[in-house]
Scaffold this active site. Structure first.
Site, mmCIF file in Angstrom:
data_model
loop_
_atom_site.group_PDB
_atom_site.id
_atom_site.type_symbol
_atom_site.label_atom_id
_atom_site.label_comp_id
_atom_site.label_asym_id
_atom_site.label_seq_id
_atom_site.Cartn_x
_atom_site.Cartn_y
_atom_site.Cartn_z
ATOM 1 N N LYS A 39 -3.864 -1.505 14.014
ATOM 2 C CA LYS A 39 -3.106 -0.424 14.647
ATOM 3 C C LYS A 39 -3.549 -0.273 16.106
ATOM 4 C CE LYS A 39 -2.143 2.175 10.412
ATOM 5 N NZ LYS A 39 -2.937 1.466 9.395
ATOM 6 N N GLU A 94 0.836 -1.208 0.000
ATOM 7 C CA GLU A 94 0.000 0.000 0.000
ATOM 8 C C GLU A 94 0.864 1.248 0.000
ATOM 9 O OE1 GLU A 94 -0.222 2.021 2.976
ATOM 10 O OE2 GLU A 94 -0.254 0.658 4.692
#
Length: 305
Positions: A162, A28
């Site tokens: 995350k 990404e």
């Protein structure tokens, strides 16, 4: 390779690998456009690509540059993307907008999965996925990454979600979406900067070959949807939970005080944690992305063996 739209540009190395059925790993680009400052971002991107090449696969960093959807970036393109000041951060909802308006953009996990599947790339390495944000009861802030994992057939290798997120709720949504969540050599869900957590992981596999075999059975069953391979950060690079959680709490309190919301949340939190940790969070972030790239390459090679 299937026929791709005219606004798609596939790098020669990636095209050759796909046409010869060689292993490719998608990467990404929001980590480049929004995750870290220049020149750290371009140096990190090049280093991650080298990790993949060293394991026998071809890296394909995905991004939008001036309205062209890039599948694989040359060195000059990587540098150009790293220097873009006002890059968009795109997901399923706005990838078409960025292309149609001639914009430059970093692709989130969701957008990268979409493009990888379109190109026939089976494996994708990232740092951590997006998920359910803390305070979701009032904000309803849930990353599109989670629904994409439920619908798009790509193996995503990440160091868990995350740590700035509500990780238990993120795991619940992944279960609801039917996502296969696999711990790589771990029985607990990695927490990004920290190798473990108090959350049990649904499935465990201990080799790239086992992950490849699992995916081949999923293919035969025509299940669709993605697989999340949760790969713990190496022990020497992790930040203890009690330390990183203090930084996260401080950053989130500042974010609430400044009424920051939407797509600005994650970049703000990552930047403040970088400042509070005096750069330690960034060093750990780079280490875990490299670690994920290595495992993703091993899985891609195993899938093609």
């Amino acid at each position: 390779m299937t026929h791709l739209p005219s606004f798609v540009d596939v790098h020669a190395d990636v095209r050759n690998a796909l046409e010869t059925n060689a292993p490719v790993v998608a990467l990404e680009s929001t980590i480049i456009t929004h995750g870290m400052p220049f020149p750290d971002n371009v140096e990190m991107a090049k280093a991650v690509e080298e990790e993949i090449r060293a394991r026998g696969a071809i890296p394909a960093t995905i991004a939008v540059l001036d309205g062209v959807l890039k599948i694989g970036l040359g060195a000059d393109e990587l540098e150009a993307l790293a220097k873009v000041k006002d890059a968009l951060k795109i997901s399923r909802a706005d990838i078409g907008y960025a292309i149609s308006q001639g914009k430059s953009a970093g692709t989130t996990v969701a957008a990268t999965m979409i493009v990888a599947q379109m190109a026939g790339i089976r494996v994708f390495a990232t740092g951590g996925i997006g998920g359910v944000h803390k305070g979701v009861e009032t904000s309803f802030d849930i990353s599109a990454d989670l629904t994409e994992l439920g619908r798009t057939d790509v193996i995503v290798v990440a160091a868990g979600a995350k740590a700035i997120l509500d990780v238990p709720k993120t795991l619940e949504v992944l279960e609801t979406q039917g996502v296969s969540v696999v711990g790589y050599r771990t029985d607990t869900l990695p927490a990004f900067w920290t190798s473990g957590s108090d959350l049990d992981i649904p499935l465990r596999l201990d080799s790239a070959a086992e992950i490849s075999e699992f995916q081949k059975v999923r293919d035969a069953l025509r299940l669709g949807g993605g697989m999340l391979v949760a790969n713990p950060i190496p022990a020497g690079d992790e930040i203890p939970a009690e330390i990183i959680n203090g930084y996260i709490a401080t950053a989130q309190a500042e974010m609430a005080a400044q009424s920051i919301s939407g797509k600005a949340v994650t970049p703000f939190l990552l930047q403040r944690i970088f400042e509070l940790s005096e750069g330690r969070s960034l060093r750990s972030n780079i280490a875990l992305v490299k670690n994920n790239a290595r495992l993703a390459a091993d899985i891609a090679v195993a899938l093609h063996s």
